[in-house]
Scaffold this motif. Sequence first.
Motif, mmCIF file in Angstrom:
data_model
loop_
_atom_site.group_PDB
_atom_site.id
_atom_site.type_symbol
_atom_site.label_atom_id
_atom_site.label_comp_id
_atom_site.label_asym_id
_atom_site.label_seq_id
_atom_site.Cartn_x
_atom_site.Cartn_y
_atom_site.Cartn_z
ATOM 1 N N LEU A 99 0.826 -1.202 0.000
ATOM 2 C CA LEU A 99 0.000 0.000 0.000
ATOM 3 C C LEU A 99 0.860 1.252 0.000
ATOM 4 O O LEU A 99 0.599 2.203 -0.743
ATOM 5 C CB LEU A 99 -0.926 -0.001 1.224
ATOM 6 N N LEU A 100 1.903 1.257 0.826
ATOM 7 C CA LEU A 100 2.777 2.429 0.894
ATOM 8 C C LEU A 100 3.487 2.649 -0.436
ATOM 9 O O LEU A 100 3.623 3.793 -0.898
ATOM 10 C CB LEU A 100 3.793 2.247 2.017
ATOM 11 N N GLU A 101 3.924 1.574 -1.060
ATOM 12 C CA GLU A 101 4.562 1.703 -2.368
ATOM 13 C C GLU A 101 3.576 2.195 -3.417
ATOM 14 O O GLU A 101 3.935 2.964 -4.309
ATOM 15 C CB GLU A 101 5.174 0.356 -2.786
ATOM 16 N N SER A 102 2.340 1.741 -3.285
ATOM 17 C CA SER A 102 1.311 2.217 -4.213
ATOM 18 C C SER A 102 1.084 3.713 -4.051
ATOM 19 O O SER A 102 0.929 4.439 -5.040
ATOM 20 C CB SER A 102 0.008 1.454 -3.976
ATOM 21 N N LEU A 103 1.070 4.198 -2.813
ATOM 22 C CA LEU A 103 0.919 5.629 -2.562
ATOM 23 C C LEU A 103 2.093 6.409 -3.140
ATOM 24 O O LEU A 103 1.925 7.491 -3.695
ATOM 25 C CB LEU A 103 0.794 5.894 -1.062
ATOM 26 N N ARG A 104 3.288 5.858 -3.001
ATOM 27 C CA ARG A 104 4.472 6.526 -3.557
ATOM 28 C C ARG A 104 4.379 6.645 -5.080
ATOM 29 O O ARG A 104 4.766 7.664 -5.660
ATOM 30 C CB ARG A 104 5.744 5.754 -3.170
ATOM 31 N N ARG A 105 3.889 5.607 -5.721
ATOM 32 C CA ARG A 105 3.781 5.635 -7.186
ATOM 33 C C ARG A 105 2.734 6.645 -7.641
ATOM 34 O O ARG A 105 2.841 7.205 -8.739
ATOM 35 C CB ARG A 105 3.441 4.236 -7.714
ATOM 36 N N ARG A 106 1.727 6.877 -6.822
ATOM 37 C CA ARG A 106 0.661 7.815 -7.186
ATOM 38 C C ARG A 106 1.031 9.262 -6.895
ATOM 39 O O ARG A 106 0.290 10.175 -7.270
ATOM 40 C CB ARG A 106 -0.618 7.447 -6.426
ATOM 41 N N ALA A 107 2.157 9.488 -6.226
ATOM 42 C CA ALA A 107 2.582 10.851 -5.898
ATOM 43 C C ALA A 107 3.907 11.140 -6.597
ATOM 44 O O ALA A 107 4.920 10.500 -6.305
ATOM 45 C CB ALA A 107 2.729 11.018 -4.389
ATOM 46 N N ALA A 108 3.909 12.085 -7.519
ATOM 47 C CA ALA A 108 5.145 12.462 -8.198
ATOM 48 C C ALA A 108 6.134 13.037 -7.180
ATOM 49 O O ALA A 108 5.729 13.706 -6.219
ATOM 50 C CB ALA A 108 4.851 13.495 -9.284
ATOM 51 N N PRO A 109 7.434 12.780 -7.339
ATOM 52 C CA PRO A 109 8.425 13.244 -6.360
ATOM 53 C C PRO A 109 8.378 14.748 -6.105
ATOM 54 O O PRO A 109 8.483 15.190 -4.957
ATOM 55 C CB PRO A 109 9.760 12.832 -6.998
ATOM 56 N N ARG A 111 5.792 16.765 -6.420
ATOM 57 C CA ARG A 111 4.572 17.103 -5.686
ATOM 58 C C ARG A 111 4.690 16.671 -4.235
ATOM 59 O O ARG A 111 4.199 17.349 -3.334
ATOM 60 C CB ARG A 111 3.356 16.442 -6.344
ATOM 61 N N LEU A 112 5.337 15.542 -4.012
ATOM 62 C CA LEU A 112 5.552 15.085 -2.644
ATOM 63 C C LEU A 112 6.448 16.054 -1.880
ATOM 64 O O LEU A 112 6.201 16.351 -0.703
ATOM 65 C CB LEU A 112 6.172 13.689 -2.661
ATOM 66 N N GLU A 113 7.469 16.568 -2.548
ATOM 67 C CA GLU A 113 8.366 17.514 -1.895
ATOM 68 C C GLU A 113 7.638 18.819 -1.578
ATOM 69 O O GLU A 113 7.810 19.392 -0.486
ATOM 70 C CB GLU A 113 9.575 17.793 -2.806
ATOM 71 N N ARG A 114 6.812 19.302 -2.497
ATOM 72 C CA ARG A 114 6.031 20.513 -2.231
ATOM 73 C C ARG A 114 5.063 20.301 -1.071
ATOM 74 O O ARG A 114 4.898 21.193 -0.220
ATOM 75 C CB ARG A 114 5.262 20.936 -3.482
ATOM 76 N N LEU A 142 0.809 11.249 2.051
ATOM 77 C CA LEU A 142 2.098 10.552 2.081
ATOM 78 C C LEU A 142 3.138 11.361 2.843
ATOM 79 O O LEU A 142 3.953 10.803 3.596
ATOM 80 C CB LEU A 142 2.573 10.278 0.654
ATOM 81 N N ALA A 143 3.119 12.691 2.672
ATOM 82 C CA ALA A 143 4.040 13.538 3.427
ATOM 83 C C ALA A 143 3.757 13.440 4.923
ATOM 84 O O ALA A 143 4.687 13.435 5.746
ATOM 85 C CB ALA A 143 3.918 14.985 2.954
ATOM 86 N N CYS A 144 2.484 13.362 5.287
ATOM 87 C CA CYS A 144 2.131 13.185 6.702
ATOM 88 C C CYS A 144 2.632 11.847 7.225
ATOM 89 O O CYS A 144 3.145 11.750 8.360
ATOM 90 C CB CYS A 144 0.614 13.271 6.881
ATOM 91 N N LEU A 145 2.510 10.802 6.425
ATOM 92 C CA LEU A 145 2.971 9.479 6.842
ATOM 93 C C LEU A 145 4.483 9.449 7.031
ATOM 94 O O LEU A 145 4.980 8.980 8.056
ATOM 95 C CB LEU A 145 2.558 8.439 5.789
ATOM 96 N N LEU A 146 5.205 9.960 6.047
ATOM 97 C CA LEU A 146 6.667 9.941 6.121
ATOM 98 C C LEU A 146 7.190 10.884 7.195
ATOM 99 O O LEU A 146 8.285 10.682 7.725
ATOM 100 C CB LEU A 146 7.259 10.312 4.763
ATOM 101 N N GLY A 147 6.403 11.926 7.511
ATOM 102 C CA GLY A 147 6.803 12.844 8.579
ATOM 103 C C GLY A 147 6.431 12.362 9.963
ATOM 104 O O GLY A 147 6.737 13.033 10.952
ATOM 105 N N GLY A 148 5.777 11.215 10.047
ATOM 106 C CA GLY A 148 5.435 10.656 11.345
ATOM 107 C C GLY A 148 4.284 11.353 12.053
ATOM 108 O O GLY A 148 4.208 11.333 13.287
ATOM 109 N N LEU A 149 3.361 11.966 11.307
ATOM 110 C CA LEU A 149 2.231 12.652 11.920
ATOM 111 C C LEU A 149 1.302 11.623 12.565
ATOM 112 O O LEU A 149 0.874 10.680 11.904
ATOM 113 C CB LEU A 149 1.466 13.458 10.860
ATOM 114 N N PRO A 150 0.988 11.779 13.847
ATOM 115 C CA PRO A 150 0.106 10.813 14.519
ATOM 116 C C PRO A 150 -1.277 10.774 13.883
ATOM 117 O O PRO A 150 -1.743 11.765 13.313
ATOM 118 C CB PRO A 150 0.043 11.333 15.967
#
Length: 217
Positions: A99-109, A111-114, A142-150
């Motif tokens: 699922l996490l890899e699927s989310l990564r594929r759906r978010a361009a790098p 856009r994820l950085e922005r 995805l940014a919230c997930l990678l940033g560890g947002l509860p």
Amino acid sequence: MTVWWLGAVEVVGRVPPETTQRAVGYPALFVLVALGALVPVIPTGALVSSAAVVAFHQRTLPLGVLVVIGVAALAAFTGDLALYWLGQRGVRSRGGSRLLESLRRRAAPERLERARVRLEEHGVLVLVLSRLVPAGRIPVMLACLLGGLPLRRFARGDAPACLAWAATYGLIGILGGSLFSEPWKGVAAAVALTVLISSGPAVWRRFGDGRGTGREG
């Protein structure tokens, strides 16, 4: 037994069509929108707008449209929380998850950085805008997930985001319903408008990239 069955048929026959539509339509709307938060192929915006058109043409206005918006917001919130919870499990696991890899594929790098930068600058308020911008939800999530947002903090920001999203597409449905006297025409107009809104940014990016390439050539 036969008397009971005949009595049941008689009662069902007396139920107004609007009541039957609401009894079936609201649960179906909830399930489809919740699934749409997990599976991106379901056009949830068009579903909400279409349901709002139908409610607009019934005799329950404005209560019917408000219920549509409330059901859609709750369903989107439920789907978002489920997706975020599953994503958290993927982040915590050693090898990640499909699922996490699927989310990564759906978010361009880019856009994820922005999304990551905006999340750091504005916090969970970015969630509200991400729900209203086509294809903006996944990069921010995805940014919230990678940033560890509860999960609890994500839920506090996602709740008003889902409500704003449902209200926006509900208003699109009201617009489509008010333009035409026949519900199916209003549904067609609302669906066309939601498709135009959702595909607009992608067309603009493609047009901009092609224009930039032409200048370079």
